[in-house]
Structure formats: C-alpha cells, structure tokens
Design a protein around this motif. Structure first.
Motif, PDB file in Angstrom:
ATOM      1  N   ALA A 251       1.866 -17.852  36.580  1.00 60.47           N
ATOM      2  CA  ALA A 251       2.345 -16.513  36.215  1.00 60.47           C
ATOM      3  C   ALA A 251       2.767 -15.794  37.490  1.00 60.47           C
ATOM      4  O   ALA A 251       2.421 -16.232  38.603  1.00 60.47           O
ATOM      5  N   HIS A 255       0.144 -10.723  38.571  1.00 63.40           N
ATOM      6  CA  HIS A 255      -0.505 -10.670  37.247  1.00 63.40           C
ATOM      7  C   HIS A 255      -1.999 -10.963  37.355  1.00 63.40           C
ATOM      8  O   HIS A 255      -2.427 -11.701  38.233  1.00 63.40           O
ATOM      9  N   VAL A 257      -4.773 -12.760  35.042  1.00 63.38           N
ATOM     10  CA  VAL A 257      -4.791 -13.679  33.904  1.00 63.38           C
ATOM     11  C   VAL A 257      -6.230 -13.869  33.436  1.00 63.38           C
ATOM     12  O   VAL A 257      -7.164 -13.849  34.243  1.00 63.38           O
ATOM     13  N   TRP A 315      -3.266 -20.274  37.674  1.00 63.60           N
ATOM     14  CA  TRP A 315      -4.675 -20.091  37.290  1.00 63.60           C
ATOM     15  C   TRP A 315      -5.111 -21.327  36.496  1.00 63.60           C
ATOM     16  O   TRP A 315      -4.485 -21.653  35.486  1.00 63.60           O
ATOM     17  N   SER A 329      -2.013 -12.221  30.041  1.00 64.39           N
ATOM     18  CA  SER A 329      -1.478 -12.073  31.386  1.00 64.39           C
ATOM     19  C   SER A 329      -0.701 -10.770  31.481  1.00 64.39           C
ATOM     20  O   SER A 329       0.090 -10.439  30.598  1.00 64.39           O
ATOM     21  N   SER A 330      -0.954 -10.008  32.561  1.00 67.15           N
ATOM     22  CA  SER A 330      -0.189  -8.785  32.810  1.00 67.15           C
ATOM     23  C   SER A 330      -0.530  -8.224  34.182  1.00 67.15           C
ATOM     24  O   SER A 330      -1.651  -8.413  34.667  1.00 67.15           O
TER      25      SER A 330
END
Ligand SMILES: [Zn+2]
Length: 791
Positions: A251, A255, A257, A315, A329-330
């Motif tokens: 990602a 982010h 996760v 990850w 995820s963000s």
C-alpha cells in the motif's frame, strides 16, 4: 368471576372428571418429534448433534500478494491456493468463489431483483436500482490460472463461481496447489451498499479502504451439499472453509494497514515511536479505566491526510485456522490498542478509524472489542485468535475473522445522538461477536442466515446488557418481535428458509431478531438459564472450527439439556404462526361448608337477593293488598314455614357427615381452599408455556408456570385448575411479556380495559429541529449535516 359452591365429599375426584379435555388433531402434530423434517443421522453427523466419526472438512491454505492502487482504486493480486482433499471422494474439478462479480450489472443478484414504481414518488434509485454499477467496470479480471509448473489450467466462469478443471482428479487425502492472478476495480461502498469497498472523503481528498471478498476463495465441499456453489446474489453470505493464510499487502507508504492475523514485519512498516507505543499497550485492558493506547494519534493522522506518499510499504500478515481474510488501509487512520486477558490469554483488541469518528470511537470502540471477547468467550469457548479489530469506514456493519467494519459516525461537530452511540455499542459487539458465529462455529451462511445472525444477535443482546443494564437490547426482548409476528403470516417465511429466499423487507426479523428472541425465550422461559447455557456452550464447543447444520444445533440443545424441544423448533423455526394466548374466563369453586348453621344462612341471603326484583319493589309500594293478606283463611303451614331455619335434624345429619370424612378430607373442607378453573385458548398457533399471575385480595401476588406440554392433547382450548388458600381478585397471563404474545388485551380476567390514548393537544413543536441533544445542550446553531455513514 362466578362463585360456585361445591357441595361434595371427594373434591379431587370430582374436579378430575370435570376437566377431561377432548383431543384436537393438531395437538398431536405439534408435539410429535421433528422426525423426517431432520436429516437422518449418519457417521458424519450423529443423532446427538455432535460431529460423527467420519466427519471431515476440506482445507485450503493461501499465499497472497496484493497491491492497492490508491490513485485508481484498484486491487491487483496473485495467490497460490493449496487445497487439501480430506473427503473420501476424488474431485475432478474445484469450485472457486468470485464474489466481486456480483457487482457486474448482468449478475443474477442484479437481474433477478423485483421492484415496482410509484409514479408519485419515483426516485432515480427506483428507476434504476443498479445505477451505482453502470459504467463502473466492476468485477474480476482473471489474468491467469496456473498449476505449480506454471502451466495454464482450464477454467470456466459462471457469474460468481469459477470451475477449475484439474488435469487429474485430486484424490482422497491428497492436496493440489495452483495459482490465480487477478485484478478489479474496488467498489464505492457508499453508493453500492456493499459489504466492502472504499469511501472517498471530498474535504481532504483521501480514501478509506475496507477490503473483503477481495480474493478468489475456495468453495466448501462437504457431506451435506457436495460443492456448495450456490451463486452469490448479495443477500445469502458466505460458505467457507478453514486454512492458513500468508498475505502481503503493498500500500502507499503513508497508509496505516490492519488485517486478519498477526503482523509479521512491524520493524519494516511501523516507526520506532509506533513500536514503542505498541509495546506500552501490551497487557493493558483488564482494569476499569484502562483506556486504549494510541499507536497512531489523531494529530498524526490529520498530518498524513495533508501529505502525499513517497513510495510503498508491504505489510505481511499470517493467520492460522481462519475461514477468510480481510484488511483495511488508509492514511486517515487513527490506531489504538489494548491487550486484555480473555479466558487467561492475551488478545490484541484494536481499532482503526478516521478523525470523523471521534470522539465516539476513541472512547468506546476498543473497550467494546475487549468486552465482547470476554462476554462471548464466557458463553462459548475462549477466543482462540490473537487479534480482534474494529474498523470505521463506509460499511455499516460487516464481519470477518479478527476484523470487522462498523458504522456509527458522529456529526461533523463531534456531537452525536443517543441513537448513534447505541448503534456503535450494538454494532461493535455484534460484528466482533461474529468471530464466534460464523467465523469459528463455521455454519453455512449462503444457506442459513439464522445460524450465525440469530445466534450472534442473541449473544449480542446479552453482551449489551452486560455493558449497560439500561441498554435497549431490543433484539432479544420477546415484546420487540411482536410487530413482526403480528404480520399477515402469508407474508412471512419460516426461519428455516434459504437465505436468498427470505424477502428483503423481513430479512432483519427473520434472520436476526426472531431466532435471537426464540433463544432468549428458551433460556428464560422454556429451559431455564442453567440447562440452556450448558447446552448452548456444548454446541459451540462441539462445532468450533467445524461446520454445523441446523439439525446439529437442534439435536445438541436437546441432547445436552434433556429437554424435548421439537415442538419449539416446529413452532418458532419451521412455522410462521404467532403466539397468542387468551384467558377466556375463570370459574371459582370453593369447598362449600356442609355445616347447616353456615350453609343455610348463606342460602337465605342468596335467595333474598334474588327476590329483590324491580317488580317486587314496586308492588311493595302499592296500596293494593293481595288476597292472602286480606283473607287469613287462605294461609296454611307453608305461609309460615322457613326453609332456611336450621333444624336439629340438620345438625345431626352434619355430624354424621363429619364422622364419615377421612382426616385429609376434613382438612380440605375446613381450609376454605379456592379452586379456580382457568379456560385458556391458544389463538395464535405456537403452543407455549402458560405463565399466570394471581393478585390476591390481601394485596400479595404469586406466579404459576405451566410447561408448553399443557397443550399436548388439545392445542386450541384447555382448562387448568389452580388451588389457592387466598382469594384471587385479578388474573394476568404472561405478566412479564416473555412469550411474545401478539395480543395482550385478552390476557386478563376479569378483563381490564386498556385505553386507546388520543392526542388532546397538538404536539409541541420540538425546539432545535434536526439537532441531537448534545447539540441542543451546547446551544449552538446547528451545523450543516454531514454524511454519517449508513447508520
Ligand atoms: Zn451479523
């Protein structure tokens, strides 16, 4: 109430013959065993409800590498599945689930929906329910299916199912490995109302991804269905098998996760500060007031919202013995954690949420996760996984192993309604609770929604009340299911219906609250807490990490409790009739005194009362004299005879009667016992225990309980004698609202008038329209309403 004086010597015999009941045809059907309705027990599943000696389940291990494209909202992956055939059947082909294909407009789940148009209130959504899918190019692109040597394997896609034709059948006891490459556009979870997907936040230009049903997954092959390859239509959820997962998620490097399983490479993806905070959270969460340790703070999340990624991070997670895998995820995520002890084992309770979820989420989410694990473990088995996440994003409430997605978002100003707060408590408990049913007790969700939703809603209700005794746990209160049970039964389907065949407008009560309420009634009213709790726990233990069917549940509950419940399963799970008992009338019998000095006085009073008619009263005022009054020669012996005068002969006869009684009979006649005959009707259909409260003349009361078997000879109309030394002035059926009686107006004797209240005054205009009470308290002008998820 009619008082009937009973002048008999052998009361018991007399009452017995009076109350013989004619049988009804239905009664027999209701109380006979389920018999052919249940599958024949076999060596896979025993008659006791336990797994049999030949019980098996196939397994699949996954090794997945996936890359999240945050600029195009796309997920690209490559997976190797190692499938273990533990059945005794050779399998020439394998079935794989392609859930993302349900978002194609031509999927059966979309084309087979029905709708009607209201020309006065037609909305765009009504005209085109699939509008959210048009032009989106959702669904899988399968780019390769290969064997271990890299050779292409033939496959056929049938909507949400894919058949892989193996070069050779996979034999009993053998394994086969193959890989699939795929990619798809992630769905907008807000517009599609999907169980997973993304949410875009226009204010800061960022996304939250809640990813599930994101990789091609093995179908189940078992002793009940063979391959369970019923299409995914959107309603009936997932039928899955256990396996071990190794998943690497790449990602953007800004982010945060989280995923099913344990993070394998914290040193590579977490900062030194984050790792330090993580260590601080270890072992916390057992004591009241021990609040979550924040691993990524709100300030750090807000700073990330304004930045841009400089690369990617991968990850890596491992999860053992899970039936599915989800991740979130963000760059917007705040992350907090506790590690409470659950049945003696430390478990990470964690939450991921954006600033939009605060202050509600920071205060409650992770504490609720810990509470749920403890409450459910106590009633089933110790939570076996190392992690449990609650994540906030676009999905209102959805469960996966070790991770669930929950709605309940406060207003933009941080205030929230009581409804939002209660929804947060309920939804976090519910979705974390799903770890037990169906993530571990792995029932077939595509077929039976009630087996996970019903059982889970029941435990959720208990856990909500353990959180706060005042919590409105409506999902398990018998009164709350009454409106559904009052519905025209032709518009209902039994709980024992295939998930996709349950009408959407009744899916909630059918799959969630009716079975949950039924279990609560079993526990409180039919079986009692001790027998129920033991049997329910036994079911959970027998079927943990296995796949039970309805019969396994029904049989285990009886097997472990010694209570015949077939009539209950018939009424509540196989039928659509409601419960409606009626107390038609109560007759009062009293052992009459044969003592002439008492009985004759009573008889005289009764006769005199009857003589006092309106004609007699008016004739007495008249000046006209009768013939007998005018002419005394018209009188004889009977004009002065008093039939109520006690004679010496009467007294001698009474003495002789007393001498003839046994000591026991003497006691009964002297005690003045009241015998009440209750005439009861079963108007609704489901035979249920009869619970009746007696309010006595002296102001005390008492409750009598009779089992449902009271209806076994006649399921329509019965009489029941209750003997009591005190006189009853009021009778009430189901005084504690425990059997879901759909009409309580005929539950009292004498009948108690229930007023229908009408509005005398126009309802006062409520101040601060659209504001929640927290906002009104602040006395601030209401801010513009923001989208608050799907709650
Ligand atoms: Zn649920």
């Amino acid at each position: 109430m009619q008082k009937i004086i009973l002048l008999v010597t052998s009361l018991a015999v007399q009452m017995g013959t009076m109350l013989a009941q004619a049988p009804t045809q239905q009664a027999n059907t209701r109380f006979e065993q389920l018999g052919p309705k249940l599958p024949t027990p076999n060596t896979f599943r025993t008659a006791s409800g336990a797994p049999g000696k030949d019980y098996y389940q196939n397994r699949a291990d996954y090794d997945i590498k996936a890359t999240l494209d945050d600029t195009k909202q796309r997920l690209t992956g490559s997976e190797t599945i190692t499938y273990h055939n533990t059945s005794s059947d050779a399998l020439p082909y394998l079935w794989i689930q392609l859930d993302q294909n349900v978002f194609r407009p031509d999927a059966t789940g979309n084309t087979a929906t029905t709708n009607s148009l209201n020309p006065e209130r037609a909305s765009l959504a009504q005209l085109n329910p699939d509008a959210a899918l048009i032009g989106k190019d959702y669904g899988y692109k399968i780019t390769a299916v290969r064997d271990q040597a890299g050779k292409a394997i033939k496959y056929t896609i049938n909507e949400t199912m894919m058949r892989i034709d193996l070069p050779q059948p996979v034999l009993p006891g053998k394994s086969v490995a193959f890989s699939i490459d795929w990619n798809f556009h992630i769905v907008d979870a807000t517009s599609t109302h999907a169980r997973s997907g993304y949410e875009f936040f226009p204010k800061d230009g960022n996304y939250i991804y809640e990813m599930a049903q994101w990789f091609p997954r093995m179908c189940a092959y078992d002793d009940v269905n063979g391959w369970q390859n019923k299409q995914f239509l959107g309603q009936g959820e997932f039928t899955l098998i256990f396996g071990n997962y190794k998943v690497a998620i790449t990602a953007p490097n800004d982010h945060v996760v989280g995923a099913t399983g344990e993070l394998q490479n914290p040193g590579q993806v977490l900062t030194a500060t984050q790792q330090k905070r993580w260590n601080e959270a270890k072992g916390k969460g057992d004591k009241p007031g021990e609040n979550p340790v924040v691993i990524v703070t709100q300030a750090e999340a807000e700073a990330a919202e304004k930045g841009k990624p400089t690369g990617t991070k991968t990850w890596v997670y491992k999860a053992e013995n899970v039936r599915d895998f989800a991740f979130s995820s963000s760059r917007k995520f705040i992350w907090d954690a506790l590690q409470p002890s659950v049945e003696g084992k430390r478990v990470w309770a964690m939450s991921l949420y954006p600033k939009e979820a605060n202050p509600l989420w920071g205060q409650y989410s992770t504490r609720l996760v810990a509470h749920t694990l403890r409450s459910y473990s106590k009633r089933t088995f110790g939570y076996p996984y190392p992690v449990a996440y609650s994540v906030h994003g676009p999905v209102g409430g959805m469960e996966y192993p070790m991770m669930c997605f929950n709605g309940a978002r406060p207003e933009a100003d941080g205030t929230y309604s009581q409804g939002t707060k209660n929804f947060l408590i309920l939804v976090v408990i519910h979705e974390v609770g799903h770890n037990f049913f169906p993530m571990i007790v792995n029932s077939d969700e595509r077929q039976w929604s009630w087996m996970d939703e019903g059982l889970n809603s029941f435990l959720e209700g208990l856990a909500c009340l353990e959180w706060d005794a005042n919590f409105p746990a409506r999902g398990i209160e018998p009164q709350s299911i009454v409106p559904y049970m009052q519905m025209d039964s032709s518009k209902q389907v039994p709980i024992m219906s295939s998930s996709d065949n349950i009408p959407r407008n009744t899916f909630g009560p059918n799959a969630y609250s009716k079975p949950a309420t039924a279990l609560n009634i079993l526990r409180e009213t039919v079986m009692g807490r001790e027998l129920f709790d033991y049997a329910f726990k036994e079911y959970a233990r027998r079927w943990a990490f296995k796949s039970p069917e309805p019969a396994d549940f029904f049989r285990t509950m009886e097997d472990a409790s010694g209570v015949d419940l077939d009539w209950f399963w018939k009424g509540w799970f196989y039928g659509v009739q409601p419960v409606d008992q009626s107390l038609v009338k109560v007759n009062w019998f009293q052992a009459g005194s044969q003592n002439p000095d008492i009985s004759k006085v009573e008889a005289r009073a009764a006769a005199q009362k009857k003589m006092n008619t309106i004609s007699k009263q008016r004739d007495a005022l008249s000046k006209d004299e009768t013939v007998v009054a005018q002419d005394s020669t018209m009188k004889d012996f009977y004009n002065s005879y008093d039939p109520y005068a006690v004679t010496e002969g009467d007294r001698q006869q009474y003495q002789a009667y007393l001498n003839s009684l046994s000591a026991e009979e003497k006691l009964l006649t002297e005690a003045g016992t009241n015998f009440y005959t209750l005439s009861l009707k079963n108007k609704g259909g489901i035979p249920m225990p009869v619970i009746v409260r007696m309010e006595f003349e002296d102001g005390t009361d008492s409750v009598a309980r009779f089992p449902a078997e009271i209806w076994r000879f006649n399921d329509v109309s019965i009489n029941k004698v209750i003997a009591t030394n005190k006189k009853v002035k009021q009778w009430t059926l189901d005084p504690f609202y425990e059997i879901a009686d759909i009409n309580t107006e005929d539950n009292s004797f004498p009948p108690v008038a229930q007023p229908t209240r009408f509005q005398l005054f126009k309802q006062q205009q409520r101040g601060g329209q659209g504001q929640n009470p927290m906002q009104q308290q602040k006395q601030q002008p209401a801010p513009a309403r923001q989208g608050s998820g799907k709650n």
